[in-house]
Scaffold this active site. Structure first.
Site, PDB file in Angstrom:
ATOM      1  N   SER A 139     -56.143 -40.548  -0.297  1.00  0.00           N
ATOM      2  CA  SER A 139     -56.119 -39.718  -1.509  1.00  0.00           C
ATOM      3  C   SER A 139     -54.686 -39.293  -1.817  1.00  0.00           C
ATOM      4  CB  SER A 139     -57.023 -38.489  -1.345  1.00  0.00           C
ATOM      5  OG  SER A 139     -57.284 -37.868  -2.578  1.00  0.00           O
ATOM      6  N   PRO A 140     -53.753 -40.267  -1.890  1.00  0.00           N
ATOM      7  CA  PRO A 140     -52.331 -39.926  -1.999  1.00  0.00           C
ATOM      8  C   PRO A 140     -51.885 -39.417  -3.358  1.00  0.00           C
ATOM      9  CG  PRO A 140     -52.600 -42.286  -2.139  1.00  0.00           C
ATOM     10  CD  PRO A 140     -53.963 -41.725  -1.842  1.00  0.00           C
ATOM     11  N   LEU A 141     -52.758 -39.450  -4.349  1.00  0.00           N
ATOM     12  CA  LEU A 141     -52.352 -39.060  -5.702  1.00  0.00           C
ATOM     13  C   LEU A 141     -52.883 -37.689  -6.102  1.00  0.00           C
ATOM     14  CD1 LEU A 141     -52.719 -42.533  -7.418  1.00  0.00           C
ATOM     15  CD2 LEU A 141     -50.609 -41.369  -6.764  1.00  0.00           C
ATOM     16  N   GLY A 142     -53.334 -36.913  -5.147  1.00  0.00           N
ATOM     17  CA  GLY A 142     -53.805 -35.566  -5.444  1.00  0.00           C
ATOM     18  C   GLY A 142     -52.727 -34.734  -6.114  1.00  0.00           C
ATOM     19  N   HIS A 199     -62.871 -42.812  12.386  1.00  0.00           N
ATOM     20  CA  HIS A 199     -62.860 -42.258  11.042  1.00  0.00           C
ATOM     21  C   HIS A 199     -62.666 -40.747  11.030  1.00  0.00           C
ATOM     22  CE1 HIS A 199     -64.535 -43.254   6.784  1.00  0.00           C
ATOM     23  NE2 HIS A 199     -63.560 -42.372   6.720  1.00  0.00           N
ATOM     24  N   TYR A 256     -68.315 -46.968   3.594  1.00  0.00           N
ATOM     25  CA  TYR A 256     -68.021 -47.034   2.162  1.00  0.00           C
ATOM     26  C   TYR A 256     -69.132 -47.823   1.461  1.00  0.00           C
ATOM     27  CZ  TYR A 256     -63.320 -45.357   3.288  1.00  0.00           C
ATOM     28  OH  TYR A 256     -62.238 -44.617   3.726  1.00  0.00           O
TER      29      TYR A 256
END
Length: 299
Positions: free
Chosen positions: A208-211, A128, A53
């Site tokens: 990315s849980p809010l896709g 990863h 990152y």
């Protein structure tokens, strides 16, 4: 903040994905540190980072060093904070993501992460992404060696399918504690992996849980096909007087006790809003509305 279990460790039901604090569009360090502190103040105890990152072509570990500085500068107790980092990916100049799951690389990467985080042992270290050029058992075997050496305390895998999770479990046993896959209202390809994690007692950490919640029909003209499907999240949010993102995270928590979402944030207010989802109790009627909204479209 409600809590859930990750291995034998109790963590806040919503974590913080620190990636936005170090990649393109990242905030200045003062705001980045304030974002981490806001999450901690709100009860977040799981911080997710990775050695990759950073900006393309830059030195690995920017996000890990930032997380370490934020924790060191925090005025409260951080003894219950679990920092999860990952190894096996890179970001060379040009912006592409590379994969290197060789045991040699993973062990060297873990040692470097250990130094950057400034800890005696990494709380949770995750592969990863599986490397198609390296036998999966060899990559997971490196995690086992890191566990045996005391470099890491707990191990996990990311971006894996159900078969790979079973194979990792066969190698690591109970020391495999987590699976980090993409999962959201819009992307639910990992439904089988979520069910498997629940059955095996593994934490499932959606990235990315809010896709699906960035836009809906309530935001004006839809710019993505099927965006109107997620209008129910905005409707419930309006009725509750909260953000659609908070409703989305609360819905994810209803999917399974294994779920610990790790939404990203680059502002303190966003981190606080996400953390508040842990205490948003959806009614049976609200859950049914949201479940219908994300149900697969049938031909």
């Amino acid at each position: 903040m409600r809590y859930r279990m990750l291995g034998g460790v109790r963590v806040g039901a919503v974590g913080l994905g620190a990636m936005p604090l170090s990649i393109e569009g990242r905030p200045d360090e003062e705001r980045a540190v304030a974002t981490v502190h806001a999450a901690l103040d709100a009860g977040v105890t799981l911080l997710d980072t990775a050695d990759s990152y950073h900006l393309p072509g830059a030195e690995p570990g920017h996000n890990e060093r930032l997380v370490a500085r934020a924790l060191a500068a925090y005025g409260g107790d951080t003894s219950d904070v679990l920092v999860a980092t990952k190894g096996g990916r890179g970001r060379p100049a040009g912006g592409d993501w590379t994969v290197d799951g060789s045991p040699r690389h993973l062990k060297a990467a873990a040692e470097a992460s250990l130094k950057r985080l400034g800890v005696e042992a990494i709380g949770l270290y995750q592969l990863h992404k599986p490397d198609p050029s390296v036998p999966f058992e060899e990559s997971v075997g490196a995690l086992r060696e890191l566990l045996d050496a005391g470099t890491i305390r707990l191990a996990g895998v990311s971006n894996t399918d159900a078969d790979q999770i079973r194979r990792a479990r066969a190698i690591l046993g109970d020391r495999l504690v987590s699976v980090q896959n993409r999962y959201s209202p819009a992307v639910r390809d990992s439904e089988p992996e979520l069910r498997l994690c629940a059955g095996l007692g593994l934490a499932f950490l959606p990235w990315s849980p809010l896709g699906g919640l960035a836009r809906s029909s309530l935001d004006g003209p839809s710019r993505t096909e099927g965006a109107a499907r997620f209008a129910a999240f905005h409707e419930v949010a309006a009725e509750r007087g909260v953000s659609p993102q908070r409703v989305g995270l609360a819905w994810l928590l209803t999917r399974s006790p294994a779920v610990v979402p790790i939404p990203g944030a680059s502002r303190p207010e966003t981190a606080r809003d996400s953390a508040a989802a842990a205490d948003l109790r959806l009614s049976a009627e609200e859950r049914a509305r949201l479940d219908r909204a994300v149900a697969p479209v049938r031909a």
